[in-house]
Design a protein around this motif. Structure first.
Motif, short mmCIF file in Angstrom:
data_model
loop_
_atom_site.label_atom_id
_atom_site.label_comp_id
_atom_site.label_asym_id
_atom_site.label_seq_id
_atom_site.Cartn_x
_atom_site.Cartn_y
_atom_site.Cartn_z
N TYR A 125 -2.37 -5.43 5.64
CA TYR A 125 -3.18 -4.85 4.56
C TYR A 125 -4.66 -5.13 4.78
CZ TYR A 125 -5.46 -4.82 -0.04
OH TYR A 125 -6.35 -4.64 -1.07
N TYR A 142 -7.07 0.78 -4.10
CA TYR A 142 -6.16 0.08 -3.20
C TYR A 142 -6.03 -1.39 -3.59
CZ TYR A 142 -6.02 3.97 0.17
OH TYR A 142 -5.82 5.17 0.80
N TRP A 146 -2.67 -3.27 -4.90
CA TRP A 146 -2.19 -4.41 -4.13
C TRP A 146 -2.10 -5.66 -4.99
CZ3 TRP A 146 -0.05 -5.31 0.48
CH2 TRP A 146 -0.08 -6.61 1.00
N LEU A 188 0.58 3.79 -0.38
CA LEU A 188 -0.25 2.73 0.21
C LEU A 188 0.53 1.95 1.25
CD1 LEU A 188 -2.76 0.95 0.38
CD2 LEU A 188 -1.91 -0.33 -1.60
#
Length: 401
Positions: A125, A142, A146, A188
């Motif tokens: 990531y 994002y 996350w 994602l």
């Protein structure tokens, strides 16, 4: 006069020198660096050699000529590999080549697998975020997805061990509260996997997304009046003015949060949204109504040295970022019980313009759309002109007399 052509001989790339001896552990240890890289071939195992670089780094190498091309595979450094192990590896490569195995492809796949085995989803990531330049709003989304929706157990899991079942389980968990959010998280994770070496066997690719319904919520006239009354009751507070500006411009959240004084021409009644904060990455001019200009002039009279209109001492960026909590508080004050998002206010303005008979091009200009095609979501509400035309054509037939 004849022109003379002088032909210079082409410089050939110097090949590393080589010699052949019966290698032993001691002979390998005694090899010294030279002015250039050289190879010492093993007379006991065809294709095996020791490569010695100018820096003195020694490695076992397997070399074989296949289809007119040289195949060269580094087996390992001599400091961490015995001579017997190197000979066994070379012998195994000979056997694989005889069977038609693509030795290079197998080794590359093994390296990727080993790298993924040592890489967690969290590592992937962090690397994913640095791969390309994205809009600040995209990066924020994002990071929010996350932080809030990917569990620590999955973040710590090795990339090679993540399965479709893991992604399905996560989708089900998030989907209980928000199906659209669950879809975003799946997208994602799929992107992270693809950019980290698992493109062919991406565990998120086959996970079916939730079916999303197109949101059509709009504030009706009564709700809009109650909301405005609640905002008036806040006596010109930052958030009250912020939401009034949202109603008057229909601006997108990111653009409105990052509004700067330098982008405003209050004399002309124009707000220029920089490409950086525009959804379409294009500079856009948003018209300001008289009410919007008056509001901004009042705030400008009490402005500080900050460049932001909606400044925040808490946010690192210096301006407000998340208006959700105060927005819900004002909806409660206005006694609006059905869910209303910030984007629903934008949709409300577009719909109101369409109902008033405003052309699609004008709606696009008011909302800062790049193309009039973007106004198609609103123009179907403009039925009044058609109704008038039908009644006129029929001469009022059917109307109450």
């Amino acid at each position: 006069m004849d022109a003379s052509v002088i032909a210079f001989p082409m410089r050939k790339r110097a090949r590393a020198t080589s010699r052949k001896i019966a290698l032993t552990e001691q002979r390998v240890a005694d090899l010294k660096a030279a002015s250039s890289t050289f190879y010492v071939n093993d007379s006991r195992m065809p294709g095996l050699s020791v490569r010695v670089t100018k820096a003195g780094i020694k490695s076992y190498v397997f070399t074989k000529k296949l289809n007119g091309k040289f195949l060269r595979v580094t087996l390992g450094k001599t400091a961490g590999m015995t001579l017997n192990a190197a000979r066994s590896a070379a012998s195994a490569h000979h056997g694989d080549i005889a069977k038609g195995v693509d030795v290079v492809a197998v080794r590359k796949a093994a390296k990727v697998a080993a790298r993924m085995k040592a890489t967690t989803l969290a590592d992937a990531y962090e690397r994913f975020l640095k791969l390309k330049d994205r809009r600040p709003s995209t990066v924020r989304d994002y990071k929010m997805l996350w932080r809030l929706h990917v569990p620590d157990t999955l973040k710590r899991k090795q990339l090679a061990d993540i399965t479709a079942a893991d992604v399905e389980k996560l989708k089900a968990q998030i989907g209980k509260k928000g199906q659209r959010t669950a879809n975003k998280v799946i997208v994602l994770i799929s992107a992270i996997m693809s950019k980290s070496g698992r493109w062919a066997d991406n565990p998120a690719r086959g996970v079916e997304r939730f079916e999303e319904r197109i949101r059509t919520r709009r504030l009706n006239a009564d709700e809009l009046k109650r909301l405005w009354k609640a905002l008036d009751g806040a006596d010109g507070s930052l958030w009250a003015d912020f939401f009034k500006m949202l109603v008057l411009t229909g601006a997108r959240r990111v653009s409105l949060c990052s509004m700067r004084w330098e982008d405003l021409d209050l004399g002309a009644g124009v707000w220029v949204v920089p490409a950086k904060w525009s959804k379409n990455r294009r500079e856009m001019a948003i018209p300001l109504t008289r009410g919007a200009v008056d509001l901004l002039q009042r705030r400008q009279a009490a402005r500080t040295r900050s460049p932001w209109v909606w400044l925040s001492a808490k946010a690192k960026v210096g301006h407000v970022v998340n208006p959700e909590k105060p927005w819900r508080a004002f909806l409660k004050l206005a006694e609006i019980k059905e869910s209303v998002s910030l984007h629903d206010v934008r949709r409300t303005l577009g719909s109101s313009l369409a109902k008033s008979g405003v052309a699609a091009a004008t709606i696009s200009k008011a909302l800062g759309h790049v193309s009039p095609q973007s106004a198609r979501a609103y123009i179907h509400l403009d039925v009044e002109p058609a109704r008038s035309a039908i009644e006129k054509a029929l001469g009022g037939l059917g109307n109450a007399s």
